[in-house]
Design an enzyme around this catalytic site. Structure first.
Site, PDB file in Angstrom:
ATOM      1  N   LYS A  38     -12.344  17.915  58.535  1.00  0.00           N
ATOM      2  CA  LYS A  38     -11.447  16.628  57.915  1.00  0.00           C
ATOM      3  C   LYS A  38     -11.962  15.512  57.940  1.00  0.00           C
ATOM      4  O   LYS A  38     -12.815  15.039  58.933  1.00  0.00           O
ATOM      5  CB  LYS A  38      -9.926  16.854  58.330  1.00  0.00           C
ATOM      6  CG  LYS A  38      -9.907  16.464  59.775  1.00  0.00           C
ATOM      7  CD  LYS A  38      -8.439  16.576  60.093  1.00  0.00           C
ATOM      8  CE  LYS A  38      -8.467  16.211  61.650  1.00  0.00           C
ATOM      9  NZ  LYS A  38      -7.186  16.668  62.477  1.00  0.00           N
ATOM     10  N   TYR A 267     -15.208 -18.177  61.809  1.00  0.00           N
ATOM     11  CA  TYR A 267     -13.879 -18.570  61.205  1.00  0.00           C
ATOM     12  C   TYR A 267     -12.860 -18.999  62.420  1.00  0.00           C
ATOM     13  O   TYR A 267     -12.683 -18.150  63.297  1.00  0.00           O
ATOM     14  CB  TYR A 267     -13.216 -17.641  60.446  1.00  0.00           C
ATOM     15  CG  TYR A 267     -13.917 -17.398  58.924  1.00  0.00           C
ATOM     16  CD1 TYR A 267     -13.919 -18.313  58.195  1.00  0.00           C
ATOM     17  CD2 TYR A 267     -14.455 -16.099  58.679  1.00  0.00           C
ATOM     18  CE1 TYR A 267     -14.564 -18.052  56.956  1.00  0.00           C
ATOM     19  CE2 TYR A 267     -14.964 -15.809  57.532  1.00  0.00           C
ATOM     20  CZ  TYR A 267     -15.168 -16.728  56.477  1.00  0.00           C
ATOM     21  OH  TYR A 267     -15.665 -16.722  55.502  1.00  0.00           O
TER      22      TYR A 267
HETATM   23  C1  PLP Z   1      -7.385  17.166  63.513  1.00  0.00           C
HETATM   24  C2  PLP Z   1      -6.952  18.617  64.001  1.00  0.00           C
HETATM   25  C3  PLP Z   1      -7.125  19.534  65.202  1.00  0.00           C
HETATM   26  C4  PLP Z   1      -8.325  18.873  66.025  1.00  0.00           C
HETATM   27  O1  PLP Z   1      -8.068  18.002  66.897  1.00  0.00           O
HETATM   28  P1  PLP Z   1      -9.049  17.440  68.033  1.00  0.00           P
HETATM   29  O2  PLP Z   1      -8.159  16.801  68.950  1.00  0.00           O
HETATM   30  O3  PLP Z   1     -10.253  16.618  67.255  1.00  0.00           O
HETATM   31  O4  PLP Z   1      -9.950  18.517  68.542  1.00  0.00           O
HETATM   32  C5  PLP Z   1      -6.753  20.624  65.307  1.00  0.00           C
HETATM   33  N1  PLP Z   1      -5.669  21.110  64.910  1.00  0.00           N
HETATM   34  C6  PLP Z   1      -5.059  20.456  63.656  1.00  0.00           C
HETATM   35  C7  PLP Z   1      -3.819  20.814  62.962  1.00  0.00           C
HETATM   36  C8  PLP Z   1      -5.659  19.238  63.314  1.00  0.00           C
HETATM   37  O5  PLP Z   1      -5.302  18.498  62.296  1.00  0.00           O
END
Ligand code: PLP
Length: 375
Positions: A38, A267
């Protein structure tokens, strides 16, 4: 002729594969290791990252939204693609068209899939998300039975898996994850034909610190990209074989100038030179993911040495002090994330200065700059 930006994110496909194999060796040989890709693979590029993990043996991929899943499928990935964040019911048909796996947490979505299944005369397997203590997405444990029965009574839709998510698996000493895992296992045991379901709950913290929570599949995110969920503590705790950060981020010196003692910089003049100072002006700013929170506290590497940020970070420009570094010239490579000479800057050190976590740093750099891959 194509013109490229001064700012360049580079991703090592070899590091991604190394991390996949290392995590694989930490999970049960019979289990599966799903790659969370993702957020454009935490800034590493969803399609390229998925191809790298695939090359190392990965056959399960997770994304947040339906559109990411469609894009991943269209890129030629033929393996399992899980959609974790629900969907607009008007788009139910896309799960069938692109053979995507829905993770569901409400009855209306299940009904929408059942309706589409009968329209297409095609069956679909779904995964049920249970909230065992995160208080985020998912049905509550006491609702599981009702959902299992409802799914069982529907034509075309079947329960293929059940999952949960850990809120505190990045705390190896906390008993919370152990308790939550037991709660999850107990409730899955009550489901008829539980052994046929794919059960999954572990994130990176679960894989690294609570291997007993492995179930049938684990879902790795940050660790695949080379970072520990608890940041530098995790690095310190690391065994002989460690994760390898896959991303680096570089820019180039745009201008060198010498300012007198007492000159205000950037700034608001939040920095005033305490001596005659040589500044390097860098063509990178918060638009490129270099957070404004790093004003007066960030660091970069030039000629292998650390150069501190002076004054506020602007939208596209940042000033750093190079008085102590000899012979810095316009065009010199500047490392914002990664190694140069004997020195390294990691997403954990940057995140600490921003009061954030490596996840955010990687997304900011990766998703706001040109990326290139190397093996
Ligand atoms: C993003 C996510 C993970 C992975 O988590 P990490 O801490 O990056 O390993 C696992 N399960 C779900 C449902 C997620 O949204």
């Amino acid at each position: 002729m194509s013109v490229s930006s001064f700012n360049q994110v580079t991703v090592s496909s070899e590091a991604l594969q190394h991390n996949y194999c290392l995590l694989r060796s930490r999970t049960a040989p019979t289990g599966r290791l799903l790659a969370m890709v993702k957020a454009d693979a935490y800034g590493h590029g969803m399609v390229e990252a998925a191809r790298s993990f695939r090359g190392a043996g990965c056959r399960d991929f997770g994304v947040a939204e339906l559109l990411e899943g469609v894009r991943l499928r269209k890129s030629g990935i033929e393996d399992n693609i899980y959609i974790f964040l629900g969907f607009d019911h008007a788009n139910s048909e896309l799960f069938f068209k692109y053979n995507l796996i829905p993770v569901v947490f409400d009855m209306a979505s299940i009904q929408a899939l059942a309706k589409e299944s009968s329209r297409q005369n095609k069956a679909i397997g779904i995964h049920l998300k249970v909230d065992c203590g995160m208080s985020r997405l998912g049905i509550l444990p006491e609702e599981v039975e009702k959902y299992v029965q409802a799914i069982d009574s529907m034509e075309g839709v079947s329960l293929a898996g059940i999952c949960s998510h850990f809120p505190r698996a990045d705390e190896p000493e906390s008993s919370h994850t152990v308790e939550q895992n037991e709660k999850f296992i107990k409730l899955t045991e009550k489901i008829p034909l539980a052994s046929t379901l794919i059960k999954h709950t572990a994130n990176s913290g679960g894989i690294l610190y609570f291997p007993e929570s492995g179930c049938d599949m684990v879902r790795a995110g940050i660790s695949l990209y080379g970072y520990y969920p608890d940041g530098q503590d995790g690095v310190a705790r690391g065994k002989k074989k460690t994760l390898q950060p896959a991303m680096s981020f570089t820019t180039k010196v745009l201008q060198i100038k010498t300012i007198p003692e007492g000159a205000g910089v950037s700034y608001g003049h939040t920095y005033t030179s305490s001596r005659q100072t040589r500044l390097a002006v860098l063509p990178v700013g918060y638009e490129d993911g270099m957070s404004r929170a790093l004003s007066n506290c960030g660091e970069v590497l030039i000629r292998g040495k650390r150069a501190p940020v002076c004054g506020r970070i602007c939208m596209n420009l940042t000033m750093v002090d190079v008085t102590e570094i000899e012979n810095v010239l316009p065009g010199d490579e500047v490392v914002i994330l990664g190694s140069q000479g004997q020195n390294t800057i990691t997403a954990d050190t940057i995140a600490e200065k921003m009061n954030s976590i490596s996840y955010e740093v990687l997304c900011q750099f990766g998703n706001n700059n040109q990326r290139k891959y190397h093996t």
